[in-house]
Design an enzyme around this catalytic site. Structure first.
Site, PDB file in Angstrom:
ATOM      1  N   GLN A 340      47.445  37.405  36.347  1.00 18.86           N
ATOM      2  CA  GLN A 340      46.381  36.661  35.657  1.00 18.86           C
ATOM      3  C   GLN A 340      45.533  35.789  36.599  1.00 18.86           C
ATOM      4  OE1 GLN A 340      49.735  35.816  34.367  1.00 18.86           O
ATOM      5  NE2 GLN A 340      49.856  37.371  32.770  1.00 18.86           N
ATOM      6  N   CYS A 341      45.241  36.297  37.814  1.00 19.10           N
ATOM      7  CA  CYS A 341      44.397  35.557  38.789  1.00 19.10           C
ATOM      8  C   CYS A 341      45.008  34.210  39.185  1.00 19.10           C
ATOM      9  CB  CYS A 341      42.986  35.301  38.273  1.00 19.10           C
ATOM     10  SG  CYS A 341      42.028  36.773  38.003  1.00 19.10           S
ATOM     11  N   ALA A 342      46.316  34.058  39.044  1.00 19.91           N
ATOM     12  CA  ALA A 342      46.916  32.759  39.357  1.00 19.91           C
ATOM     13  C   ALA A 342      48.245  32.947  40.108  1.00 19.91           C
ATOM     14  CB  ALA A 342      47.113  31.951  38.081  1.00 19.91           C
TER      15      ALA A 342
END
Ligand SMILES: Cc1ncc(COP(=O)(O)O)c(C=O)c1O
Length: 383
Positions: A340-342
């Site tokens: 999730q881009c994290a």
């Protein structure tokens, strides 16, 4: 009966949109369409007025000191980049948490190459941050504290009010990435003490993609990243020094701003406190149901008051991608899988590199949607 598909990817972008958002965008395109701030004819004036009205709604929503301190951007990422590249200088030191999205981490990694130092304060395995640790990270060169308000992986809220007080005492400006909380949590930037608030329009505010912005507190200024025409001071070839024009060059996304204005009005009618309450009730219901299913690991805090409507989980040794695929293929339930881009947040909660299946609700999500999801997960576990 839940209505299919069951859309549980609202942390990426919210869907469905309120009908008034679609109507406002269609009306703008059909009946207005002028360039905001660019001409004296009727369509341009109507467009300018609409942009002002939306700016004013946002200023009221976040209690900006002036309407002109609201800067439109295309998303939260652009707003965060404006702060980091427009405020910091080589030799400055920045403090962030270990739950940040890549919208924060990637520009900071780039800035490290240009002489900016970074401290990443470790959160616990649920994503919770101890404000005292932020204070311990300060050095005489600390120029900015930047925190996500809530993790897009676990939904865990970070204690921004406590950190704002600590930063204010040390006279260090404080920036907040409100991508996950704008439209869910009431946010008064002056009462909390936020100097820069980055928000996105297409998540919980309910607006269209391509909208977002930056709200400036009373005592901060930025260098522009983009220079160009603003429709104002056209006699000069030098960038205007007044807001919002200083930071808003080029034609705005007026149709998106029309949709965002309608979305915020609809949200105000519903009540932001009701959104948070609804999301927390759904999360409690979801977590209670998940406890009845074996082999599921749920991440983040068990206490619904420490978070909002985002939940990450894994099932035994199934990959998150497989679970996400089966949820969509067999049950028409849409989620977000992976990191999730994290990546920093996944390191913090112990799910790097595996990732998680993320479920994120909105004010349009029902208890039936959660029941359908629980039934689907139980079937996946049994199979
Ligand atoms: C915590 C957080 N910050 C920043 C962003 C970036 O938002 P946008 O893609 O609208 O720029 C996101 C989007 O997922 C997010 O969850």
């Amino acid at each position: 009966m839940s209505i299919l598909p069951v859309y549980l990817d609202n942390a990426a972008t919210s869907w469905p949109k309120h009908p008034s958002v679609i109507a406002a965008m269609q009306d703008y395109l059909e009946n207005c369409g002028g360039s905001p701030g660019r001409a004296g004819h009727g369509k341009a004036i109507a467009s300018t007025r609409m942009v002002y009205n939306t700016r004013d709604l946002i200023a009221t929503l976040f209690n900006a000191p002036l309407t002109d301190k609201v800067i439109f951007t295309k998303n939260a990422t652009e707003a965060i980049n404006m702060v980091l590249f427009g405020f910091l200088n080589p030799g400055d030191h920045v403090v962030v948490s270990s739950m940040e999205h890549n919208a924060v981490m990637r520009p900071l990694r780039e800035l490290e190459k240009r002489g900016i130092d970074l401290s990443i304060v470790q959160c616990d395995f649920c994503g919770r941050l101890d404000p005292a640790k932020v204070k311990s990270a300060f050095t005489p060169r600390t120029r900015l504290v930047l925190l996500t308000h809530a993790s897009n992986v676990t939904g865990t809220l970070l204690p921004i009010a406590e950190v704002a007080a600590i930063a204010r005492e040390a006279e260090i400006p404080f920036a907040v990435d409100a991508a996950q909380t704008a439209g869910v949590c009431p946010l008064d930037i002056q009462a909390i003490g936020i100097d820069f608030l980055a928000f996105t329009g297409h998540k919980s505010l309910g607006g269209p993609q391509g909208t977002g912005g930056l709200v400036l507190g009373p005592n901060v200024d930025l260098r522009p990243l983009v220079f160009g025409g603003t429709g104002s001071a056209s006699e000069s070839d030098i960038q205007p020094s007044f807001l919002p024009d200083k930071l808003e060059s080029g034609t705005l996304n007026a149709v998106g701003i029309a949709g965002l204005g309608a979305a915020i009005s609809a949200l105000n009618n519903f009540g932001i406190e009701n959104v948070l309450c609804h999301e927390r009730q759904l999360m409690k219901f979801f977590r209670d149901g998940l406890r009845e299913i074996s082999q599921i690991t749920v991440y983040g805090s068990e206490n619904p008051h420490e978070g909002l409507g985002v939940l990450s989980l894994n099932i035994a040794d199934h990959s998150c991608e497989e679970v996400g695929l089966r949820l969509e293929r067999d049950f028409d339930i849409l989620t977000r899988t992976g990191l999730q881009c994290a990546p920093a947040a996944h390191h913090t909660i112990g799910t790097f590199e595996r990732g998680t299946v993320r479920f994120s609700v909105s004010r349009f999500t029902s208890e039936e949607d959660i029941l359908a999801t629980l039934a689907a997960l139980a079937k996946i576990v049994r199979s």
